[in-house]
Write a protein that holds these residues in place. Structure first.
Motif, PDB file in Angstrom:
ATOM      1  N   THR A  42       0.828  -1.204   0.000  1.00  0.00           N
ATOM      2  CA  THR A  42       0.000   0.000   0.000  1.00  0.00           C
ATOM      3  C   THR A  42       0.863   1.254   0.000  1.00  0.00           C
ATOM      4  O   THR A  42       0.621   2.187  -0.766  1.00  0.00           O
ATOM      5  CB  THR A  42      -0.953   0.013   1.205  1.00  0.00           C
ATOM      6  OG1 THR A  42      -1.797  -1.141   1.126  1.00  0.00           O
ATOM      7  CG2 THR A  42      -1.803   1.261   1.238  1.00  0.00           C
ATOM      8  N   LYS A  43       1.890   1.277   0.845  1.00  0.00           N
ATOM      9  CA  LYS A  43       2.779   2.441   0.904  1.00  0.00           C
ATOM     10  C   LYS A  43       3.485   2.644  -0.437  1.00  0.00           C
ATOM     11  O   LYS A  43       3.582   3.768  -0.934  1.00  0.00           O
ATOM     12  CB  LYS A  43       3.811   2.294   2.018  1.00  0.00           C
ATOM     13  CG  LYS A  43       4.763   3.486   2.098  1.00  0.00           C
ATOM     14  CD  LYS A  43       5.620   3.449   3.312  1.00  0.00           C
ATOM     15  CE  LYS A  43       6.603   4.591   3.427  1.00  0.00           C
ATOM     16  NZ  LYS A  43       6.544   5.695   2.528  1.00  0.00           N
ATOM     17  N   ALA A  44       3.962   1.566  -1.020  1.00  0.00           N
ATOM     18  CA  ALA A  44       4.657   1.686  -2.312  1.00  0.00           C
ATOM     19  C   ALA A  44       3.724   2.253  -3.378  1.00  0.00           C
ATOM     20  O   ALA A  44       4.122   3.112  -4.168  1.00  0.00           O
ATOM     21  CB  ALA A  44       5.192   0.327  -2.742  1.00  0.00           C
ATOM     22  N   LEU A  45       2.476   1.800  -3.395  1.00  0.00           N
ATOM     23  CA  LEU A  45       1.527   2.307  -4.398  1.00  0.00           C
ATOM     24  C   LEU A  45       1.101   3.741  -4.114  1.00  0.00           C
ATOM     25  O   LEU A  45       0.780   4.483  -5.034  1.00  0.00           O
ATOM     26  CB  LEU A  45       0.307   1.393  -4.484  1.00  0.00           C
ATOM     27  CG  LEU A  45       0.553   0.101  -5.252  1.00  0.00           C
ATOM     28  CD1 LEU A  45      -0.621  -0.848  -5.086  1.00  0.00           C
ATOM     29  CD2 LEU A  45       0.804   0.397  -6.720  1.00  0.00           C
ATOM     30  N   GLU A  56       7.419  -2.651  -8.726  1.00  0.00           N
ATOM     31  CA  GLU A  56       7.809  -4.010  -9.069  1.00  0.00           C
ATOM     32  C   GLU A  56       7.889  -4.786  -7.758  1.00  0.00           C
ATOM     33  O   GLU A  56       8.421  -4.280  -6.770  1.00  0.00           O
ATOM     34  CB  GLU A  56       9.165  -3.990  -9.763  1.00  0.00           C
ATOM     35  CG  GLU A  56       9.660  -5.333 -10.191  1.00  0.00           C
ATOM     36  CD  GLU A  56      10.941  -5.227 -10.998  1.00  0.00           C
ATOM     37  OE1 GLU A  56      11.825  -6.054 -10.780  1.00  0.00           O
ATOM     38  OE2 GLU A  56      11.044  -4.315 -11.844  1.00  0.00           O
ATOM     39  N   ILE A  57       7.373  -5.991  -7.739  1.00  0.00           N
ATOM     40  CA  ILE A  57       7.383  -6.817  -6.533  1.00  0.00           C
ATOM     41  C   ILE A  57       8.312  -8.002  -6.766  1.00  0.00           C
ATOM     42  O   ILE A  57       8.151  -8.754  -7.719  1.00  0.00           O
ATOM     43  CB  ILE A  57       5.969  -7.304  -6.183  1.00  0.00           C
ATOM     44  CG1 ILE A  57       5.025  -6.109  -6.007  1.00  0.00           C
ATOM     45  CG2 ILE A  57       6.002  -8.156  -4.905  1.00  0.00           C
ATOM     46  CD1 ILE A  57       3.565  -6.481  -5.879  1.00  0.00           C
ATOM     47  N   ASP A  58       9.284  -8.151  -5.870  1.00  0.00           N
ATOM     48  CA  ASP A  58      10.255  -9.239  -5.940  1.00  0.00           C
ATOM     49  C   ASP A  58       9.907 -10.263  -4.862  1.00  0.00           C
ATOM     50  O   ASP A  58      10.010  -9.982  -3.670  1.00  0.00           O
ATOM     51  CB  ASP A  58      11.664  -8.698  -5.728  1.00  0.00           C
ATOM     52  CG  ASP A  58      12.732  -9.769  -5.792  1.00  0.00           C
ATOM     53  OD1 ASP A  58      12.401 -10.969  -5.935  1.00  0.00           O
ATOM     54  OD2 ASP A  58      13.914  -9.408  -5.690  1.00  0.00           O
ATOM     55  N   CYS A  59       9.493 -11.436  -5.285  1.00  0.00           N
ATOM     56  CA  CYS A  59       9.093 -12.505  -4.363  1.00  0.00           C
ATOM     57  C   CYS A  59      10.135 -13.616  -4.269  1.00  0.00           C
ATOM     58  O   CYS A  59       9.874 -14.663  -3.671  1.00  0.00           O
ATOM     59  CB  CYS A  59       7.766 -13.110  -4.814  1.00  0.00           C
ATOM     60  SG  CYS A  59       6.384 -11.965  -4.828  1.00  0.00           S
ATOM     61  N   THR A  60      11.323 -13.412  -4.845  1.00  0.00           N
ATOM     62  CA  THR A  60      12.304 -14.486  -4.936  1.00  0.00           C
ATOM     63  C   THR A  60      12.850 -14.936  -3.582  1.00  0.00           C
ATOM     64  O   THR A  60      13.330 -16.055  -3.465  1.00  0.00           O
ATOM     65  CB  THR A  60      13.472 -14.100  -5.857  1.00  0.00           C
ATOM     66  OG1 THR A  60      14.085 -12.901  -5.373  1.00  0.00           O
ATOM     67  CG2 THR A  60      12.994 -13.887  -7.290  1.00  0.00           C
ATOM     68  N   SER A  74      -5.931  -2.602  -7.229  1.00  0.00           N
ATOM     69  CA  SER A  74      -5.869  -1.256  -6.667  1.00  0.00           C
ATOM     70  C   SER A  74      -5.045  -0.330  -7.568  1.00  0.00           C
ATOM     71  O   SER A  74      -5.430   0.815  -7.817  1.00  0.00           O
ATOM     72  CB  SER A  74      -5.258  -1.315  -5.267  1.00  0.00           C
ATOM     73  OG  SER A  74      -5.145  -0.037  -4.715  1.00  0.00           O
ATOM     74  N   ALA A  75      -3.922  -0.841  -8.048  1.00  0.00           N
ATOM     75  CA  ALA A  75      -3.071  -0.046  -8.936  1.00  0.00           C
ATOM     76  C   ALA A  75      -3.823   0.315 -10.214  1.00  0.00           C
ATOM     77  O   ALA A  75      -3.827   1.472 -10.630  1.00  0.00           O
ATOM     78  CB  ALA A  75      -1.791  -0.806  -9.268  1.00  0.00           C
ATOM     79  N   ARG A  76      -4.462  -0.649 -10.815  1.00  0.00           N
ATOM     80  CA  ARG A  76      -5.206  -0.385 -12.056  1.00  0.00           C
ATOM     81  C   ARG A  76      -6.303   0.643 -11.846  1.00  0.00           C
ATOM     82  O   ARG A  76      -6.524   1.501 -12.697  1.00  0.00           O
ATOM     83  CB  ARG A  76      -5.807  -1.670 -12.600  1.00  0.00           C
ATOM     84  CG  ARG A  76      -4.829  -2.483 -13.371  1.00  0.00           C
ATOM     85  CD  ARG A  76      -5.534  -3.529 -14.176  1.00  0.00           C
ATOM     86  NE  ARG A  76      -4.563  -4.191 -15.029  1.00  0.00           N
ATOM     87  CZ  ARG A  76      -4.836  -5.245 -15.745  1.00  0.00           C
ATOM     88  NH1 ARG A  76      -6.034  -5.768 -15.709  1.00  0.00           N
ATOM     89  NH2 ARG A  76      -3.908  -5.784 -16.493  1.00  0.00           N
ATOM     90  N   SER A 105       0.649   0.874 -12.108  1.00  0.00           N
ATOM     91  CA  SER A 105       1.023  -0.456 -12.577  1.00  0.00           C
ATOM     92  C   SER A 105       1.814  -1.218 -11.529  1.00  0.00           C
ATOM     93  O   SER A 105       2.576  -0.632 -10.765  1.00  0.00           O
ATOM     94  CB  SER A 105       1.874  -0.354 -13.838  1.00  0.00           C
ATOM     95  OG  SER A 105       1.154   0.265 -14.870  1.00  0.00           O
ATOM     96  N   VAL A 106       1.634  -2.531 -11.553  1.00  0.00           N
ATOM     97  CA  VAL A 106       2.353  -3.454 -10.689  1.00  0.00           C
ATOM     98  C   VAL A 106       2.862  -4.594 -11.559  1.00  0.00           C
ATOM     99  O   VAL A 106       2.164  -5.049 -12.458  1.00  0.00           O
ATOM    100  CB  VAL A 106       1.429  -4.041  -9.589  1.00  0.00           C
ATOM    101  CG1 VAL A 106       2.096  -5.166  -8.823  1.00  0.00           C
ATOM    102  CG2 VAL A 106       0.964  -2.950  -8.641  1.00  0.00           C
ATOM    103  N   ARG A 107       4.080  -5.049 -11.277  1.00  0.00           N
ATOM    104  CA  ARG A 107       4.574  -6.248 -11.971  1.00  0.00           C
ATOM    105  C   ARG A 107       5.427  -7.061 -11.009  1.00  0.00           C
ATOM    106  O   ARG A 107       5.940  -6.554 -10.004  1.00  0.00           O
ATOM    107  CB  ARG A 107       5.373  -5.887 -13.211  1.00  0.00           C
ATOM    108  CG  ARG A 107       6.751  -5.388 -12.923  1.00  0.00           C
ATOM    109  CD  ARG A 107       7.581  -5.263 -14.190  1.00  0.00           C
ATOM    110  NE  ARG A 107       8.872  -4.683 -13.848  1.00  0.00           N
ATOM    111  CZ  ARG A 107       9.679  -4.146 -14.732  1.00  0.00           C
ATOM    112  NH1 ARG A 107       9.335  -4.100 -15.991  1.00  0.00           N
ATOM    113  NH2 ARG A 107      10.829  -3.641 -14.360  1.00  0.00           N
ATOM    114  N   LEU A 108       5.566  -8.331 -11.325  1.00  0.00           N
ATOM    115  CA  LEU A 108       6.479  -9.212 -10.588  1.00  0.00           C
ATOM    116  C   LEU A 108       7.826  -9.160 -11.258  1.00  0.00           C
ATOM    117  O   LEU A 108       7.923  -9.199 -12.494  1.00  0.00           O
ATOM    118  CB  LEU A 108       5.954 -10.641 -10.573  1.00  0.00           C
ATOM    119  CG  LEU A 108       4.633 -10.862  -9.837  1.00  0.00           C
ATOM    120  CD1 LEU A 108       4.192 -12.319  -9.976  1.00  0.00           C
ATOM    121  CD2 LEU A 108       4.749 -10.470  -8.389  1.00  0.00           C
ATOM    122  N   SER A 109       8.897  -9.099 -10.476  1.00  0.00           N
ATOM    123  CA  SER A 109      10.224  -8.986 -11.062  1.00  0.00           C
ATOM    124  C   SER A 109      10.715 -10.293 -11.652  1.00  0.00           C
ATOM    125  O   SER A 109      11.489 -10.296 -12.590  1.00  0.00           O
ATOM    126  CB  SER A 109      11.226  -8.467 -10.039  1.00  0.00           C
ATOM    127  OG  SER A 109      11.299  -9.347  -8.939  1.00  0.00           O
TER     128      SER A 109
END
Length: 80
Positions: free
Chosen positions: A30-33, A40-44, A63-65, A70-74
């Motif tokens: 939420t803070k990042a958005l 970009e979200i890194d789940c590695t 929420s981003a849309r 925009s949000v993406r996975l890295s």
């Protein structure tokens, strides 16, 4: 998720991404958005996850849309 410029800030998630940590993950996303147009979200580094993670990622995307962001996975999972 959506295409983003290379300079999108990265939200790195690690450890357990489970219901026990849902509030912490939700606050970070939420803070990042709120602070950025695109993230970009890194789940590695996640070593344990449950359905909560999927719900949080989907909610962040929706929420981003809705806000024109925009949000993406890295490193999205590959598969057959």
């Amino acid at each position: 998720m959506d295409a983003l410029p290379v300079e999108a800030p990265v939200v790195s998630l690690g450890g357990a991404a489970t219901v026990r940590n849902a509030d912490k993950i939700h606050r970070a996303l939420t803070k990042a958005l709120l602070d950025h147009q695109d993230i970009e979200i890194d789940c590695t580094a996640i070593d344990d996850a449950d359905l909560t993670l999927v719900q949080l990622l989907f909610a962040a995307r929706m929420s981003a849309r809705a806000s024109g962001k925009s949000v993406r996975l890295s490193a999205p999972a590959g598969g057959p």
